[in-house]
Design a protein around this motif. Structure first.
Motif, PDB file in Angstrom:
ATOM      1  N   ASP A  45       0.836  -1.198   0.000  1.00 28.04           N
ATOM      2  CA  ASP A  45       0.000   0.000   0.000  1.00 28.04           C
ATOM      3  C   ASP A  45       0.869   1.246   0.000  1.00 28.04           C
ATOM      4  O   ASP A  45       0.471   2.284  -0.531  1.00 28.04           O
ATOM      5  N   SER A  46       2.035   1.157   0.595  1.00 32.05           N
ATOM      6  CA  SER A  46       2.953   2.290   0.592  1.00 32.05           C
ATOM      7  C   SER A  46       4.375   1.823   0.850  1.00 32.05           C
ATOM      8  O   SER A  46       4.596   0.824   1.532  1.00 32.05           O
ATOM      9  N   ILE A  47       5.322   2.546   0.272  1.00 35.57           N
ATOM     10  CA  ILE A  47       6.751   2.347   0.521  1.00 35.57           C
ATOM     11  C   ILE A  47       7.342   3.735   0.726  1.00 35.57           C
ATOM     12  O   ILE A  47       7.234   4.594  -0.154  1.00 35.57           O
ATOM     13  N   GLN A  48       7.940   3.949   1.878  1.00 34.52           N
ATOM     14  CA  GLN A  48       8.495   5.270   2.154  1.00 34.52           C
ATOM     15  C   GLN A  48       9.673   5.150   3.109  1.00 34.52           C
ATOM     16  O   GLN A  48       9.814   4.144   3.813  1.00 34.52           O
ATOM     17  N   PRO A  49      10.532   6.177   3.138  1.00 33.95           N
ATOM     18  CA  PRO A  49      11.675   6.126   4.053  1.00 33.95           C
ATOM     19  C   PRO A  49      11.215   6.054   5.504  1.00 33.95           C
ATOM     20  O   PRO A  49      10.236   6.685   5.889  1.00 33.95           O
ATOM     21  N   SER A  50      11.911   5.271   6.303  1.00 33.97           N
ATOM     22  CA  SER A  50      11.629   5.182   7.737  1.00 33.97           C
ATOM     23  C   SER A  50      12.454   6.246   8.458  1.00 33.97           C
ATOM     24  O   SER A  50      13.286   6.930   7.847  1.00 33.97           O
ATOM     25  N   PRO A  51      12.263   6.408   9.757  1.00 34.11           N
ATOM     26  CA  PRO A  51      13.094   7.365  10.501  1.00 34.11           C
ATOM     27  C   PRO A  51      14.571   6.991  10.547  1.00 34.11           C
ATOM     28  O   PRO A  51      15.408   7.809  10.920  1.00 34.11           O
ATOM     29  N   VAL A  52      14.902   5.752  10.183  1.00 28.95           N
ATOM     30  CA  VAL A  52      16.290   5.289  10.194  1.00 28.95           C
ATOM     31  C   VAL A  52      16.873   5.394   8.786  1.00 28.95           C
ATOM     32  O   VAL A  52      16.308   4.842   7.836  1.00 28.95           O
ATOM     33  N   LYS A  53      17.972   6.076   8.641  1.00 25.88           N
ATOM     34  CA  LYS A  53      18.603   6.252   7.345  1.00 25.88           C
ATOM     35  C   LYS A  53      18.955   4.900   6.727  1.00 25.88           C
ATOM     36  O   LYS A  53      19.516   4.027   7.380  1.00 25.88           O
ATOM     37  N   GLY A  54      18.587   4.743   5.451  1.00 29.29           N
ATOM     38  CA  GLY A  54      18.894   3.506   4.752  1.00 29.29           C
ATOM     39  C   GLY A  54      17.855   2.418   4.917  1.00 29.29           C
ATOM     40  O   GLY A  54      18.001   1.330   4.384  1.00 29.29           O
ATOM     41  N   LEU A  55      16.778   2.713   5.654  1.00 29.90           N
ATOM     42  CA  LEU A  55      15.740   1.715   5.912  1.00 29.90           C
ATOM     43  C   LEU A  55      14.398   2.267   5.428  1.00 29.90           C
ATOM     44  O   LEU A  55      14.026   3.399   5.753  1.00 29.90           O
ATOM     45  N   PHE A  56      13.689   1.455   4.640  1.00 32.85           N
ATOM     46  CA  PHE A  56      12.393   1.869   4.111  1.00 32.85           C
ATOM     47  C   PHE A  56      11.265   1.127   4.820  1.00 32.85           C
ATOM     48  O   PHE A  56      11.384  -0.048   5.163  1.00 32.85           O
ATOM     49  N   GLU A  57      10.173   1.824   5.005  1.00 29.93           N
ATOM     50  CA  GLU A  57       8.976   1.259   5.641  1.00 29.93           C
ATOM     51  C   GLU A  57       8.012   0.791   4.555  1.00 29.93           C
ATOM     52  O   GLU A  57       7.713   1.531   3.624  1.00 29.93           O
ATOM     53  N   VAL A  58       7.539  -0.445   4.671  1.00 34.17           N
ATOM     54  CA  VAL A  58       6.610  -1.011   3.701  1.00 34.17           C
ATOM     55  C   VAL A  58       5.327  -1.415   4.421  1.00 34.17           C
ATOM     56  O   VAL A  58       5.365  -2.148   5.410  1.00 34.17           O
ATOM     57  N   VAL A  59       4.199  -0.924   3.924  1.00 32.91           N
ATOM     58  CA  VAL A  59       2.901  -1.249   4.509  1.00 32.91           C
ATOM     59  C   VAL A  59       2.118  -2.091   3.521  1.00 32.91           C
ATOM     60  O   VAL A  59       1.967  -1.727   2.348  1.00 32.91           O
ATOM     61  N   VAL A  60       1.617  -3.232   3.994  1.00 36.76           N
ATOM     62  CA  VAL A  60       0.746  -4.101   3.204  1.00 36.76           C
ATOM     63  C   VAL A  60      -0.466  -4.418   4.057  1.00 36.76           C
ATOM     64  O   VAL A  60      -0.373  -5.155   5.036  1.00 36.76           O
ATOM     65  N   GLY A  61      -1.614  -3.838   3.720  1.00 37.90           N
ATOM     66  CA  GLY A  61      -2.798  -4.031   4.549  1.00 37.90           C
ATOM     67  C   GLY A  61      -2.534  -3.509   5.953  1.00 37.90           C
ATOM     68  O   GLY A  61      -2.044  -2.392   6.127  1.00 37.90           O
ATOM     69  N   PRO A  62      -2.802  -4.337   6.976  1.00 37.23           N
ATOM     70  CA  PRO A  62      -2.544  -3.903   8.349  1.00 37.23           C
ATOM     71  C   PRO A  62      -1.155  -4.291   8.849  1.00 37.23           C
ATOM     72  O   PRO A  62      -0.867  -4.199  10.039  1.00 37.23           O
TER      73      PRO A  62
END
Length: 248
Positions: A45-62
């Motif tokens: 549902d979304s892919i965006q940078p996380s608060p940690v450099k070099g790490l991305f946050e991925v959301v799939v459903g819940p």
């Protein structure tokens, strides 16, 4: 959708190979491509940078997990801000849960509405669960507190069980609210079949980590496992609202 949870459990073992093809591409498109290769049929549902450099946050459903910027490594678990002593993952999961519930839609839930609505609570329920029956026996108390109850089915015995077919029959009844109330009293519903959202409810409950019923999701997206009396739930929801408003 019923296999979503199993895919995520397996993901930690199988994704490294899939992500290696995207190594060196530090952008969301590369991560999306790696996910598509490793987990076919599951679209983030979304892919965006996380608060940690070099790490991305991925959301799939819940669900939420983290992926390294080169697309090679996946991390499942909570991201904690040690300085602020704050669970950053849970803060993001609340929104993901609500988005997933909104995708299901009110048209696929059994809703009990109060005359003077103040709050909303989503309840994953099993018709044969003792505490689920206790909660529903007090439905008038929840409504007097101004809490709209939005039911989703989560028969713990699984697909094909007696509880599962009761859920389907209730959904297929002419008056679903009345049929649910009667079933919660122990009256066996007339066996019926029709297009129904029971499997979708179960998949979502599993994705949220449900291990028992009732499981309540608040209007702010927080999880409350187990039965919560009406007055106590009202206080929890009011406190959540006050906290959310203070952050605006």
């Amino acid at each position: 959708m019923r296999h979503t949870r199993k895919l995520f459990i397996a993901a930690g073992y199988g994704l490294a190979l899939g992500f290696s093809a995207a190594a060196g591409a530090a952008d969301t498109q590369a991560i999306a491509a790696a996910l598509k290769q490793a987990l076919p049929g599951i679209a983030p549902d979304s892919i965006q940078p996380s608060p940690v450099k070099g790490l991305f946050e991925v959301v799939v459903g819940p669900k939420l997990f983290y992926v390294s910027e080169d697309g090679r490594y996946l991390i499942q678990g909570s991201l904690i801000d040690a300085k602020e002593r704050k669970d950053l993952t849970e803060a993001r999961l609340t929104g993901a849960r609500l988005n997933a519930l909104n995708k299901v839609g009110l048209g696929k839930m059994i809703v009990f509405k109060p005359k003077n609505p103040k709050h909303v609570a989503y309840v994953f329920t099993d018709i044969d669960c003792g505490y689920c029956r206790k909660l529903h026996s007090e439905i008038d108390q929840y409504l007097r507190e101004g809490i709209e109850i939005r039911y989703l089915f989560f028969p713990r015995a699984g697909e094909g069980s007696d509880s599962y077919y009761k859920a389907v029959s209730v959904w297929c009844a002419k008056d679903r609210n009345q049929a649910l109330t009667r079933a919660k009293r122990g009256e066996a519903p007339e066996r019926k079949e029709c297009d129904n959202p029971v499997d979708e409810h179960m998949a979502l409950g599993n994705a949220m980590g449900a291990t028992g019923t009732p499981m309540i999701v608040t209007e702010q997206g927080n999880l409350l496992p187990g039965y919560v009396p009406a007055a106590q739930l009202s206080r929890i929801l009011a406190q959540e609202d006050a906290t959310a408003q203070s952050k605006q």
